[in-house]
Design an enzyme around this catalytic site. Structure first.
Site, PDB file in Angstrom:
ATOM      1  N   ASP A 109      -6.645   5.029  11.481  1.00 39.74           N
ATOM      2  CA  ASP A 109      -7.296   5.140  10.237  1.00 39.74           C
ATOM      3  C   ASP A 109      -6.901   6.282   9.376  1.00 39.74           C
ATOM      4  O   ASP A 109      -7.102   7.496   9.828  1.00 39.74           O
ATOM      5  CB  ASP A 109      -8.798   5.034  10.338  1.00 39.74           C
ATOM      6  CG  ASP A 109      -9.978   5.134   9.319  1.00 39.74           C
ATOM      7  OD1 ASP A 109      -9.403   5.397   8.250  1.00 39.74           O
ATOM      8  OD2 ASP A 109     -11.041   5.041   9.419  1.00 39.74           O
ATOM      9  N   VAL A 110      -6.231   6.180   8.263  1.00 39.90           N
ATOM     10  CA  VAL A 110      -5.627   7.353   7.548  1.00 39.90           C
ATOM     11  C   VAL A 110      -6.566   7.977   7.101  1.00 39.90           C
ATOM     12  O   VAL A 110      -6.542   9.307   6.380  1.00 39.90           O
ATOM     13  CB  VAL A 110      -4.793   6.827   6.361  1.00 39.90           C
ATOM     14  CG1 VAL A 110      -3.623   5.981   7.199  1.00 39.90           C
ATOM     15  CG2 VAL A 110      -5.357   6.092   5.534  1.00 39.90           C
ATOM     16  N   ASN A 146       1.352   3.620   2.713  1.00 37.78           N
ATOM     17  CA  ASN A 146       1.187   2.288   2.204  1.00 37.78           C
ATOM     18  C   ASN A 146      -0.358   1.909   2.033  1.00 37.78           C
ATOM     19  O   ASN A 146      -0.712   1.184   1.287  1.00 37.78           O
ATOM     20  CB  ASN A 146       2.083   1.372   2.819  1.00 37.78           C
ATOM     21  CG  ASN A 146       1.781  -0.347   2.409  1.00 37.78           C
ATOM     22  OD1 ASN A 146       1.817  -0.576   1.480  1.00 37.78           O
ATOM     23  ND2 ASN A 146       0.757  -0.867   3.312  1.00 37.78           N
ATOM     24  N   TYR A 168      -9.885   2.779  -8.610  1.00 38.21           N
ATOM     25  CA  TYR A 168      -8.924   2.672  -8.038  1.00 38.21           C
ATOM     26  C   TYR A 168      -7.734   3.092  -9.202  1.00 38.21           C
ATOM     27  O   TYR A 168      -6.745   3.598  -8.521  1.00 38.21           O
ATOM     28  CB  TYR A 168      -8.416   1.051  -8.001  1.00 38.21           C
ATOM     29  CG  TYR A 168      -7.113   0.262  -7.471  1.00 38.21           C
ATOM     30  CD1 TYR A 168      -6.908   0.472  -6.062  1.00 38.21           C
ATOM     31  CD2 TYR A 168      -6.168   0.280  -8.309  1.00 38.21           C
ATOM     32  CE1 TYR A 168      -5.609   0.294  -5.715  1.00 38.21           C
ATOM     33  CE2 TYR A 168      -4.958  -0.018  -7.757  1.00 38.21           C
ATOM     34  CZ  TYR A 168      -4.572  -0.268  -6.610  1.00 38.21           C
ATOM     35  OH  TYR A 168      -3.439  -0.561  -5.923  1.00 38.21           O
ATOM     36  N   LYS A 218      -4.807   6.002  -7.750  1.00 35.00           N
ATOM     37  CA  LYS A 218      -3.289   6.023  -7.943  1.00 35.00           C
ATOM     38  C   LYS A 218      -2.636   6.826  -8.885  1.00 35.00           C
ATOM     39  O   LYS A 218      -1.619   7.383  -8.651  1.00 35.00           O
ATOM     40  CB  LYS A 218      -3.188   4.559  -8.257  1.00 35.00           C
ATOM     41  CG  LYS A 218      -3.373   3.548  -7.174  1.00 35.00           C
ATOM     42  CD  LYS A 218      -2.706   3.592  -6.004  1.00 35.00           C
ATOM     43  CE  LYS A 218      -2.877   2.569  -5.015  1.00 35.00           C
ATOM     44  NZ  LYS A 218      -2.199   2.801  -3.529  1.00 35.00           N
TER      45      LYS A 218
HETATM   46  P1  NDP Z   1      -3.241  -5.252   2.071  1.00 35.13           P
HETATM   47  O1  NDP Z   1      -4.744  -5.254   1.835  1.00 35.13           O
HETATM   48  O2  NDP Z   1      -2.576  -6.696   1.933  1.00 35.13           O
HETATM   49  O3  NDP Z   1      -2.667  -4.238   3.225  1.00 35.13           O
HETATM   50  C1  NDP Z   1      -3.101  -3.132   2.972  1.00 35.13           C
HETATM   51  C2  NDP Z   1      -3.166  -2.773   4.736  1.00 35.13           C
HETATM   52  O4  NDP Z   1      -3.681  -1.356   4.673  1.00 35.13           O
HETATM   53  C3  NDP Z   1      -4.296  -3.761   5.367  1.00 35.13           C
HETATM   54  O5  NDP Z   1      -3.836  -4.087   6.638  1.00 35.13           O
HETATM   55  C4  NDP Z   1      -5.218  -2.839   5.634  1.00 35.13           C
HETATM   56  O6  NDP Z   1      -6.152  -2.900   6.456  1.00 35.13           O
HETATM   57  C5  NDP Z   1      -4.782  -1.383   5.750  1.00 35.13           C
HETATM   58  N1  NDP Z   1      -5.745  -0.347   5.626  1.00 35.13           N
HETATM   59  C6  NDP Z   1      -6.664  -0.394   4.893  1.00 35.13           C
HETATM   60  N2  NDP Z   1      -7.505   0.782   5.072  1.00 35.13           N
HETATM   61  C7  NDP Z   1      -6.822   1.503   6.132  1.00 35.13           C
HETATM   62  C8  NDP Z   1      -7.001   2.809   6.731  1.00 35.13           C
HETATM   63  N3  NDP Z   1      -8.118   3.711   6.391  1.00 35.13           N
HETATM   64  N4  NDP Z   1      -6.088   3.228   7.414  1.00 35.13           N
HETATM   65  C9  NDP Z   1      -5.102   2.425   8.108  1.00 35.13           C
HETATM   66  N5  NDP Z   1      -4.763   1.178   7.330  1.00 35.13           N
HETATM   67  C10 NDP Z   1      -5.571   0.587   6.355  1.00 35.13           C
HETATM   68  O7  NDP Z   1      -2.552  -4.520   0.661  1.00 35.13           O
HETATM   69  P2  NDP Z   1      -1.240  -4.566  -0.132  1.00 35.13           P
HETATM   70  O8  NDP Z   1      -0.134  -4.949   0.876  1.00 35.13           O
HETATM   71  O9  NDP Z   1      -1.363  -5.433  -1.195  1.00 35.13           O
HETATM   72  O10 NDP Z   1      -1.281  -3.217  -0.559  1.00 35.13           O
HETATM   73  C11 NDP Z   1      -0.381  -1.944   0.023  1.00 35.13           C
HETATM   74  C12 NDP Z   1      -0.399  -0.901  -0.946  1.00 35.13           C
HETATM   75  O11 NDP Z   1      -0.024  -1.480  -2.156  1.00 35.13           O
HETATM   76  C13 NDP Z   1      -1.792  -0.336  -1.245  1.00 35.13           C
HETATM   77  O12 NDP Z   1      -1.800   1.220  -1.304  1.00 35.13           O
HETATM   78  C14 NDP Z   1      -1.980  -1.034  -2.672  1.00 35.13           C
HETATM   79  O13 NDP Z   1      -3.059  -0.188  -3.365  1.00 35.13           O
HETATM   80  C15 NDP Z   1      -0.594  -0.784  -3.355  1.00 35.13           C
HETATM   81  N6  NDP Z   1      -0.519  -1.691  -4.309  1.00 35.13           N
HETATM   82  C16 NDP Z   1      -0.715  -2.893  -4.098  1.00 35.13           C
HETATM   83  C17 NDP Z   1      -0.684  -4.112  -5.226  1.00 35.13           C
HETATM   84  C18 NDP Z   1      -0.773  -5.265  -5.144  1.00 35.13           C
HETATM   85  O14 NDP Z   1      -0.763  -6.138  -6.201  1.00 35.13           O
HETATM   86  N7  NDP Z   1      -1.047  -6.013  -4.010  1.00 35.13           N
HETATM   87  C19 NDP Z   1      -0.183  -3.405  -6.696  1.00 35.13           C
HETATM   88  C20 NDP Z   1       0.315  -2.030  -6.431  1.00 35.13           C
HETATM   89  C21 NDP Z   1      -0.068  -1.364  -5.594  1.00 35.13           C
HETATM   90  P3  NDP Z   1      -7.699  -3.899   6.216  1.00 35.13           P
HETATM   91  O15 NDP Z   1      -7.225  -5.155   5.821  1.00 35.13           O
HETATM   92  O16 NDP Z   1      -8.683  -4.101   7.465  1.00 35.13           O
HETATM   93  O17 NDP Z   1      -8.411  -2.876   5.462  1.00 35.13           O
END
Ligand code: NDP
Length: 258
Positions: free
Chosen positions: A67-68, A94, A162, A166
């Site tokens: 958990d980050v 990420n 959000y 960012k």
């Molecule tokens: P997803 O929700 O598909 O994946 C994010 C992953 O991070 C999930 O598996 C989530 O787990 C995990 N996560 C959440 N909180 C924590 C934590 N505290 N510690 C460790 N892992 C954690 O998101 P995306 O792939 O879409 O996004 C990835 C990154 O890209 C993010 O930073 C997002 O803000 C950024 N981004 C995404 C965009 C988009 O349109 N998709 C656009 C711009 C930026 P769980 O599901 O259990 O919470």
């Protein structure tokens, strides 16, 4: 020679939130380039599934439950990986959350804190913990996943928490790049447009009007796929980007042109 710069053989890469979406694509991209990948995820079942997929492709991968938002656990994870694997060359910050469509005046303390905890504090804890051994070795590349939301205000969904988180990630990226530039550690960020992942399902799958607005506002007229961000992350993490630090690279289908 030029293609060799994109190879990551012998390097150790850590991807937070790497179990699905953009993170899983990053893990695959770095792994295909030769890196040994550590998929750091909140839920064990998610990193286990991702690691199984990577291994099936012949990629050296392992999972880590992390958990980050817990800085002590992040420190422990960094120390543990360096003890076991000898080094960390690449960190992809990420992990991120977006519970969007909440107006500022209705945003609770908890909602605000939740986004800042994961999206900003978590990025800093990881940069600090993994940055230390990189600085000790005088070598490393960190890629933070920012967002076009750090440059513009999305429409129509309100999500001040959000957007602010960012924008802060982008400036943190530049701040660390400036501090660590002479010490061999590069810090860059990618700022994606809407990418089709579980995070954006609230628009793409569940709200046709919102989705139509997203497409209308994007010059390329489409959202992105995770692999389209992973390839930029791969570039920034590699020696092909050896002169780049403090860059916030937009991969936004032209969204910020208008
Ligand atoms: P997803 O929700 O598909 O994946 C994010 C992953 O991070 C999930 O598996 C989530 O787990 C995990 N996560 C959440 N909180 C924590 C934590 N505290 N510690 C460790 N892992 C954690 O998101 P995306 O792939 O879409 O996004 C990835 C990154 O890209 C993010 O930073 C997002 O803000 C950024 N981004 C995404 C965009 C988009 O349109 N998709 C656009 C711009 C930026 P769980 O599901 O259990 O919470």
């Amino acid at each position: 020679m030029y293609l060799d710069k994109l190879r990551l053989d012998g390097r150790v890469a850590v991807v937070t939130g790497g179990g699905q979406g953009i993170g899983a694509a990053c893990a695959r991209a770095l792994g295909e380039a030769g890196a040994r990948v550590v998929v750091a995820e909140l839920m064990p079942e998610r990193h286990e599934a991702c690691v199984a997929d990577l291994r099936a492709l012949g990629i050296e991968a392992e999972g880590l439950t992390l958990d980050v938002t817990r800085s002590a656990a992040v420190d422990e994870a960094a120390t543990g990986i360096v003890d076991r694997l000898g080094r960390v060359d690449i960190l992809v910050n990420n992990a991120g959350v977006a519970k969007s469509d909440v107006p500022a005046e209705e945003t609770s303390d908890e909602h605000w804190r939740f986004h800042m905890d994961v999206n900003l504090d978590g990025v800093f804890w990881c940069c600090r913990a993994f940055g230390r051994p990189m600085l000790d070795r005088g070598q490393g590349a960190i890629v933070n996943i920012g967002s076009m939301s750090g440059f513009i205000v999305n429409k129509p969904q309100p999500q001040s928490f959000y957007n602010a988180s960012k924008a802060a990630v982008h400036h943190l990226t530049k701040s660390l790049a400036a501090e660590w530039g002479r010490r061999g550690v590069r810090v860059n960020a990618v700022a994606p447009t809407y990418i089709e992942t579980p995070l954006t399902a609230f628009g793409i799958e569940e709200n046709p009007d919102m989705y139509a607005t997203w497409l209308e506002m994007t010059p390329m007229g489409r959202v992105g796929q995770p692999h389209e961000i992973a390839s930029v992350v791969h570039f920034l993490a590699s020696d092909a980007a050896s002169l780049m630090t403090g860059a916030i690279v937009l991969a936004d289908g032209g969204y910020t042109c208008w």
